[in-house]
Write an enzyme that holds these catalytic residues in place. Structure first.
Site, PDB file in Angstrom:
ATOM      1  N   CYS A 181      -3.535   0.513   6.690  1.00 48.74           N
ATOM      2  CA  CYS A 181      -3.650  -0.400   7.831  1.00 48.74           C
ATOM      3  C   CYS A 181      -4.365   0.214   9.025  1.00 48.74           C
ATOM      4  O   CYS A 181      -5.104  -0.458   9.732  1.00 48.74           O
ATOM      5  CB  CYS A 181      -2.271  -0.843   8.255  1.00 48.74           C
ATOM      6  SG  CYS A 181      -1.173   0.563   8.531  1.00 48.74           S
ATOM      7  N   LYS A 224      -1.952  -5.718  20.700  1.00 48.60           N
ATOM      8  CA  LYS A 224      -2.709  -6.952  20.487  1.00 48.60           C
ATOM      9  C   LYS A 224      -2.232  -7.650  19.195  1.00 48.60           C
ATOM     10  O   LYS A 224      -1.024  -7.681  18.928  1.00 48.60           O
ATOM     11  CB  LYS A 224      -4.203  -6.638  20.508  1.00 48.60           C
ATOM     12  CG  LYS A 224      -4.679  -6.155  21.895  1.00 48.60           C
ATOM     13  CD  LYS A 224      -5.955  -5.356  21.855  1.00 48.60           C
ATOM     14  CE  LYS A 224      -7.210  -6.203  21.839  1.00 48.60           C
ATOM     15  NZ  LYS A 224      -8.427  -5.370  21.913  1.00 48.60           N
ATOM     16  N   ASN A 236       0.801  -1.230   0.000  1.00 47.35           N
ATOM     17  CA  ASN A 236       0.000   0.000   0.000  1.00 47.35           C
ATOM     18  C   ASN A 236       0.834   1.279   0.000  1.00 47.35           C
ATOM     19  O   ASN A 236       0.424   2.278  -0.560  1.00 47.35           O
ATOM     20  CB  ASN A 236      -1.000  -0.012   1.164  1.00 47.35           C
ATOM     21  CG  ASN A 236      -0.343  -0.205   2.505  1.00 47.35           C
ATOM     22  OD1 ASN A 236       0.795  -0.650   2.599  1.00 47.35           O
ATOM     23  ND2 ASN A 236      -1.058   0.136   3.551  1.00 47.35           N
ATOM     24  N   GLU A 243       7.541   2.136  14.661  1.00 46.43           N
ATOM     25  CA  GLU A 243       8.270   2.817  13.607  1.00 46.43           C
ATOM     26  C   GLU A 243       8.229   4.315  13.888  1.00 46.43           C
ATOM     27  O   GLU A 243       7.399   4.794  14.672  1.00 46.43           O
ATOM     28  CB  GLU A 243       7.661   2.491  12.235  1.00 46.43           C
ATOM     29  CG  GLU A 243       7.820   1.005  11.930  1.00 46.43           C
ATOM     30  CD  GLU A 243       7.705   0.625  10.478  1.00 46.43           C
ATOM     31  OE1 GLU A 243       6.672   0.949   9.868  1.00 46.43           O
ATOM     32  OE2 GLU A 243       8.634  -0.027   9.961  1.00 46.43           O
ATOM     33  N   GLY A 264       0.398  -6.205  16.214  1.00 44.01           N
ATOM     34  CA  GLY A 264       1.854  -6.236  16.152  1.00 44.01           C
ATOM     35  C   GLY A 264       2.543  -5.650  17.354  1.00 44.01           C
ATOM     36  O   GLY A 264       1.919  -5.329  18.355  1.00 44.01           O
ATOM     37  N   PRO A 307      -1.843 -12.894   9.527  1.00 44.81           N
ATOM     38  CA  PRO A 307      -1.377 -14.275   9.291  1.00 44.81           C
ATOM     39  C   PRO A 307       0.093 -14.343   8.886  1.00 44.81           C
ATOM     40  O   PRO A 307       0.845 -15.208   9.366  1.00 44.81           O
ATOM     41  CB  PRO A 307      -2.286 -14.781   8.157  1.00 44.81           C
ATOM     42  CG  PRO A 307      -3.507 -13.916   8.227  1.00 44.81           C
ATOM     43  CD  PRO A 307      -3.046 -12.588   8.732  1.00 44.81           C
ATOM     44  N   THR A 308       0.534 -13.414   8.026  1.00 42.75           N
ATOM     45  CA  THR A 308       1.955 -13.393   7.643  1.00 42.75           C
ATOM     46  C   THR A 308       2.810 -13.066   8.862  1.00 42.75           C
ATOM     47  O   THR A 308       3.863 -13.672   9.092  1.00 42.75           O
ATOM     48  CB  THR A 308       2.210 -12.360   6.522  1.00 42.75           C
ATOM     49  OG1 THR A 308       1.370 -12.673   5.426  1.00 42.75           O
ATOM     50  CG2 THR A 308       3.652 -12.351   6.066  1.00 42.75           C
ATOM     51  N   GLU A 343       4.431  -4.762  11.935  1.00 41.09           N
ATOM     52  CA  GLU A 343       3.428  -3.733  11.612  1.00 41.09           C
ATOM     53  C   GLU A 343       2.327  -4.428  10.833  1.00 41.09           C
ATOM     54  O   GLU A 343       2.450  -4.662   9.637  1.00 41.09           O
ATOM     55  CB  GLU A 343       4.066  -2.626  10.767  1.00 41.09           C
ATOM     56  CG  GLU A 343       5.078  -1.779  11.500  1.00 41.09           C
ATOM     57  CD  GLU A 343       4.448  -0.901  12.569  1.00 41.09           C
ATOM     58  OE1 GLU A 343       3.205  -0.842  12.667  1.00 41.09           O
ATOM     59  OE2 GLU A 343       5.213  -0.291  13.331  1.00 41.09           O
TER      60      GLU A 343
HETATM   61  P1  NAD Z   1       0.951  -9.824   3.176  1.00 48.89           P
HETATM   62  O1  NAD Z   1       0.995 -10.235   4.590  1.00 48.89           O
HETATM   63  O2  NAD Z   1       0.289 -10.700   2.190  1.00 48.89           O
HETATM   64  O3  NAD Z   1       2.443  -9.609   2.610  1.00 48.89           O
HETATM   65  C1  NAD Z   1       3.341  -8.697   3.214  1.00 48.89           C
HETATM   66  C2  NAD Z   1       4.755  -9.012   2.772  1.00 48.89           C
HETATM   67  O4  NAD Z   1       5.170 -10.246   3.370  1.00 48.89           O
HETATM   68  C3  NAD Z   1       4.930  -9.216   1.270  1.00 48.89           C
HETATM   69  O5  NAD Z   1       6.160  -8.621   0.883  1.00 48.89           O
HETATM   70  C4  NAD Z   1       4.978 -10.736   1.111  1.00 48.89           C
HETATM   71  O6  NAD Z   1       5.715 -11.157  -0.026  1.00 48.89           O
HETATM   72  C5  NAD Z   1       5.691 -11.130   2.384  1.00 48.89           C
HETATM   73  N1  NAD Z   1       5.427 -12.489   2.859  1.00 48.89           N
HETATM   74  C6  NAD Z   1       4.297 -13.217   2.738  1.00 48.89           C
HETATM   75  N2  NAD Z   1       4.426 -14.406   3.369  1.00 48.89           N
HETATM   76  C7  NAD Z   1       5.657 -14.419   3.930  1.00 48.89           C
HETATM   77  C8  NAD Z   1       6.385 -15.359   4.730  1.00 48.89           C
HETATM   78  N3  NAD Z   1       5.849 -16.525   5.086  1.00 48.89           N
HETATM   79  N4  NAD Z   1       7.625 -15.028   5.137  1.00 48.89           N
HETATM   80  C9  NAD Z   1       8.174 -13.837   4.816  1.00 48.89           C
HETATM   81  N5  NAD Z   1       7.539 -12.900   4.039  1.00 48.89           N
HETATM   82  C10 NAD Z   1       6.303 -13.193   3.609  1.00 48.89           C
HETATM   83  O7  NAD Z   1       0.322  -8.358   3.216  1.00 48.89           O
HETATM   84  P2  NAD Z   1      -0.130  -7.439   1.996  1.00 48.89           P
HETATM   85  O8  NAD Z   1      -1.364  -8.021   1.421  1.00 48.89           O
HETATM   86  O9  NAD Z   1       1.042  -7.184   1.109  1.00 48.89           O
HETATM   87  O10 NAD Z   1      -0.461  -6.077   2.739  1.00 48.89           O
HETATM   88  C11 NAD Z   1      -1.664  -5.790   3.342  1.00 48.89           C
HETATM   89  C12 NAD Z   1      -1.583  -5.999   4.835  1.00 48.89           C
HETATM   90  O11 NAD Z   1      -0.526  -5.204   5.391  1.00 48.89           O
HETATM   91  C13 NAD Z   1      -2.836  -5.565   5.575  1.00 48.89           C
HETATM   92  O12 NAD Z   1      -3.170  -6.500   6.556  1.00 48.89           O
HETATM   93  C14 NAD Z   1      -2.422  -4.245   6.213  1.00 48.89           C
HETATM   94  O13 NAD Z   1      -3.172  -3.893   7.353  1.00 48.89           O
HETATM   95  C15 NAD Z   1      -1.001  -4.503   6.532  1.00 48.89           C
HETATM   96  N6  NAD Z   1      -0.256  -3.234   6.692  1.00 48.89           N
HETATM   97  C16 NAD Z   1       0.161  -2.875   7.947  1.00 48.89           C
HETATM   98  C17 NAD Z   1       0.815  -1.664   8.132  1.00 48.89           C
HETATM   99  C18 NAD Z   1       1.275  -1.217   9.494  1.00 48.89           C
HETATM  100  O14 NAD Z   1       2.139  -0.353   9.574  1.00 48.89           O
HETATM  101  N7  NAD Z   1       0.737  -1.733  10.576  1.00 48.89           N
HETATM  102  C19 NAD Z   1       1.061  -0.825   7.032  1.00 48.89           C
HETATM  103  C20 NAD Z   1       0.629  -1.235   5.775  1.00 48.89           C
HETATM  104  C21 NAD Z   1      -0.032  -2.455   5.614  1.00 48.89           C
END
Ligand code: NAD
Length: 487
Positions: free
Chosen positions: A284, A454, A153, A461, A457, A231-232, A250
């Site tokens: 997010c 919770k 995003n 940052e 994360g 989940p990731t 995050e």
């Molecule tokens: P995602 O979890 O599908 O992927 C995030 C990143 O992790 C990608 O680069 C992906 O290739 C990598 N990845 C996936 N599985 C992995 C594994 N097993 N080991 C290591 N790396 C792995 O998330 P997304 O769909 O790209 O992004 C959307 C999500 O991100 C939403 O849930 C959003 O809330 C969250 N987000 C959080 C913040 C924050 O600062 N809290 C900011 C932006 C987005």
């Protein structure tokens, strides 16, 4: 439109290609057109990037903080000079309107380099601890090789929010952008070299969910900072725990935004719209559960509907456009399926809910959508949708709304709109979230810590707090007398 980079990866100060990796097609979300073809990192590329980082880090850490900071501040200046070019690239990468990227993306990345470049000379100081003759002192030391893994995003912002504090603290970084948005981070790596960063300190490699684990599990990696879904986050944190690596998570959210009946209603609607529709809802910290006190519910909804229907949806490169497409076809389909769930659960569709008819059929567009009469048990009120879907829920009183707002596994952010100063602070105190706003929403300047509690994360940052997450404390006890041993 093409945005083909020189090569897929940027390692040890230069572009590197390895066509043995699987193909990553970069699609422009407004048209579905392929704008670049890249290759995911092979294990050899992962090794090369980590080896370069490991080699470069000690000398960087030994430089004076002022000298490190000067380079980061120069990178900030270059980013600002190239704001238009970087913003256009960010729009191609994500589909977000240029109206947003020109003020929000490279700009906040530059802020990050400027802030950490500026504070670093004082930000890593330790403590002198008198012990009555003997004394001790502490020092903050870098961790070594840090891995950053990004979501799609805010690709440039995420690369900078991780890279700037990591580098400022004396670490090296290997950054993997999301496979959906591979382009922006490569430019940040290029700019850092132009600013004078020694080679090997900020490396970018491409890849997907199969590449990430190669980085997370690597024995030479000291820290992993992930921006992604819950989940990731669970998988990455579990894998990092295997080798006791430092982690910053995050993750996602389903944040509450509470509007009391004494609030400035136009500000509250503006905050709710920014907190649900900015970046086509792909933020997010969005306040996706909007709790509105019953006395103002009807007025809130009718004014919200009118303002939402005036939003300009269209070509992201047109400066008049306020709403661009979603990042991918899959993400749009996911959001559409949540909209269907909302309708079938009995929520009232106030506006939106479909694909706009004024845009290219090949783009991943979706209308800004508002549901009313949402109840706490509905799927659309419980799960992160990550699209432009606002759920409006009614409430009677403060105690009730706090309990309902907190009844979620997430804890990223929360907001409250009220004219009552004491109530604003009282409610912010009771809401379970890492970042809270009173009478505004979603503002995240680099000066303030950002992160979740919770399931959203841990770690923070931005601000001086980020330096603590990219360094560790070393304590030195100094004996000033003779050692008195009892044997
Ligand atoms: P995602 O979890 O599908 O992927 C995030 C990143 O992790 C990608 O680069 C992906 O290739 C990598 N990845 C996936 N599985 C992995 C594994 N097993 N080991 C290591 N790396 C792995 O998330 P997304 O769909 O790209 O992004 C959307 C999500 O991100 C939403 O849930 C959003 O809330 C969250 N987000 C959080 C913040 C924050 O600062 N809290 C900011 C932006 C987005």
């Amino acid at each position: 439109m093409k945005a083909q980079p020189v090569a897929s990866h940027f390692i040890d100060g230069e572009y590197v290609e390895d066509t043995d990796g699987s193909v990553i097609e970069s699609l422009y979300p407004a048209t579905g057109e392929v704008i670049a073809r890249l290759y995911a990192a092979t294990p050899a590329i992962v090794e090369k990037a980590i080896a370069a980082a490991k080699r470069a880090q000690p000398e960087w850490a030994a430089m004076s903080p002022t000298a490190r900071g000067r380079i980061l501040k120069r990178a900030a200046e270059i980013m600002r000079t190239r704001n238009r070019e970087l913003s256009e690239l960010e729009t191609l990468d994500t589909g977000k309107p240029i109206q947003e990227t020109i003020v929000a993306d490279p700009t906040s990345g530059a802020d990050s380099f400027e802030f950490f470049g500026g504070v670093i000379a004082a930000g890593m100081n330790g403590q002198y601890i008198p012990l009555g003759g003997d004394f001790a002192y502490t020092k903050r030391v870098p961790l070594g090789v840090c891995v950053g893994i990004g979501a799609w995003n805010y690709p440039q912002q995420i690369a900078c929010w991780k890279g700037a504090p990591a580098l400022a603290a004396g670490n090296a970084m290997v950054f993997k952008p999301s496979e959906n948005t591979p382009l922006g981070a490569l430019k940040i790596a290029e700019i850092l070299i132009e600013a004078g960063l020694p080679k090997g300190l900020f490396n970018v490699i491409q890849g997907d969910r199969t590449t990430g684990p190669l980085l997370v599990e690597h024995p030479d990696v000291a820290k992993v900072s992930l921006t992604g879904s819950v989940p990731t986050g669970r998988k990455v944190a579990a894998s990092a725990a295997g080798n006791l690596k430092h982690v910053t998570m995050e993750l996602g959210g389903k944040s509450p935004l509470i509007v009391f009946d004494d609030a400035d209603i136009d500000s509250a609607i503006g905050g709710a719209m920014l907190g649900n529709f900015y970046s086509t809802g792909q933020v997010c910290s969005n306040g996706t559960r909007v709790f509105v006190q019953k006395a103002i519910r009807d007025e809130f909804l009718s004014r919200l509907k009118a303002r939402t229907e005036k939003m300009v949806i269209g070509d992201p490169m047109d400066e008049a456009t306020q709403v661009g497409p979603m990042v991918s076809y899959d993400q749009r389909q996911k959001v559409m399926s949540y909209i269907e769930k909302g309708i079938s659960a009995g929520a009232t569709l106030v506006t939106g809910g479909g694909i706009p008819n004024n845009v290219s059929g090949e783009g991943y567009y979706i209308q800004p959508t508002v549901f009313a009469d949402v109840t706490d048990d509905m799927t659309i009120a419980r799960e992160e949708i990550f699209g432009p879907v606002m759920c409006v829920l009614d409430f009677d009183n403060e105690e009730e709304v706090i309990a309902r707002a907190n009844a979620t596994e997430f804890g990223l952010s929360a907001g409250v709109f009220t004219a009552d100063l004491t109530r604003g602070h009282r409610v912010a105190d009771l809401l379970e979230a890492g970042t809270l706003w009173i009478n505004t929403y979603n503002l995240c300047p680099v000066e303030i810590p950002f992160g979740g509690s919770k399931q959203s994360g841990f770690g923070r940052e931005n601000s001086l707090a980020a330096l603590e997450h990219y360094s560790e404390l070393k304590t030195v006890y100094v004996g000033m007398g003779k050692v008195e041993a009892p044997y």
